[in-house]
Write an enzyme that holds these catalytic residues in place. Structure first.
Site, mmCIF file in Angstrom:
data_model
loop_
_atom_site.group_PDB
_atom_site.id
_atom_site.type_symbol
_atom_site.label_atom_id
_atom_site.label_comp_id
_atom_site.label_asym_id
_atom_site.label_seq_id
_atom_site.Cartn_x
_atom_site.Cartn_y
_atom_site.Cartn_z
ATOM 1 N N ASP A 111 0.829 -1.193 0.000
ATOM 2 C CA ASP A 111 0.000 0.000 0.000
ATOM 3 C C ASP A 111 0.873 1.256 0.000
ATOM 4 O OD1 ASP A 111 0.603 0.911 2.618
ATOM 5 O OD2 ASP A 111 -0.978 -0.308 3.500
ATOM 6 N N ALA A 112 0.248 2.407 -0.240
ATOM 7 C CA ALA A 112 1.006 3.637 -0.456
ATOM 8 C C ALA A 112 1.893 3.990 0.729
ATOM 9 C CB ALA A 112 0.045 4.796 -0.756
#
Length: 265
Positions: A111-112
């Protein structure tokens, strides 16, 4: 492996072209029975193969004969989404692939806000196998979490518990460091998992009362991030690639846990 002599490529030529060793050295390997084609040991110097379909290994380590395939390790920084084009306009992986002639794609996701090891490749078959949740590639994460983690919490992580999408447990868990300064303090935990469930590390640590502050993936299967700086990439070494290909060719995938989806830590 083809049995028709005029067809295919001589085994020693194909392996030499792949950069394994010189033809003379490879011929010695063949005579010594160190090379297998499609799982069968070959000792005949005249052996011919189909480089596009036959699977070759030397001393048990898989070899990629297709020199057009590229394999890259990226230390993905935080703030970057694991996509080649983000529909929301957020920073994506294109900035790390623009200098390569091949069109590279990511194997799985982070994820970011999670940094760390991400594999980029144009080998679609390998990417599909390694990213598939049923294959269960082992990943190692280092998580900085809120609060002081106790030995009892570590035991709970390895014993397992239920989340909303099913039972989960860490393959391994260990406490690396704790700090009690500045209020509640924080801890550094190493987690080893083969699950590919969505944001599983963050969800597990939140469930045991220690929300993640910072998360880094340090290992993916046989690959280790090492000293590669954030935002930098490098091609896999022949040893790393051999280990990754060997892993991807395993016949028996890990059991798929209920609720497993493509990983996104």
């Amino acid at each position: 492996m083809t049995d028709e002599a005029p067809e295919g490529v001589r085994l020693q030529k194909a392996l030499a072209n792949a950069g394994v060793a010189s033809r003379r050295v490879i011929e010695q390997y063949i005579v010594e029975g160190r090379i297998r084609v499609n799982g069968r040991t070959v000792t005949e110097l005249g052996t011919r193969i189909d480089p596009e379909h036959d699977l070759i290994d030397v001393d048990g380590t898989a070899v990629q004969l297709d020199v057009s395939k590229r394999y890259v390790m990226l230390n993905k920084p935080t703030g970057v989404v694991s996509s080649m084009k983000d529909e929301k306009g957020r920073p994506d992986l294109r900035r790390f692939t623009k200098d390569y002639d091949e069109r590279l794609y990511n194997v799985g996701r982070l994820d970011a806000e999670t940094s760390g090891l991400l594999v980029l490749t144009n080998d679609g078959e390998l990417a599909h196998v390694l990213a598939h949740p049923s294959f269960g590639v082992t990943k190692v994460y280092i998580a900085k979490v809120q609060g002081v983690v106790t030995p009892q919490t570590i035991a709970k992580l390895t014993k397992g518990f239920d989340l909303e999408d099913g039972f989960i447990k860490a393959d391994k868990a260990r406490l690396l460091d704790t700090s009690r300064g500045g209020g509640a303090g924080h801890s550094i935990v190493e987690l080893t998992l083969h699950s590919g469930r969505n944001r599983i590390v963050r969800r597990m640590m939140a469930e045991v009362g220690h929300p993640v502050v910072d998360l880094v993936r340090r290992q993916f299967g046989p690959l280790h991030l090492g000293t590669l700086p954030a935002g930098k990439s490098r091609e896999l070494t022949k040893i790393e690639l051999g280990a990754l290909l060997t892993l991807s060719r395993e016949e028996t995938p890990a059991d798929q846990a209920p609720g497993d989806v493509q990983e996104k830590q």
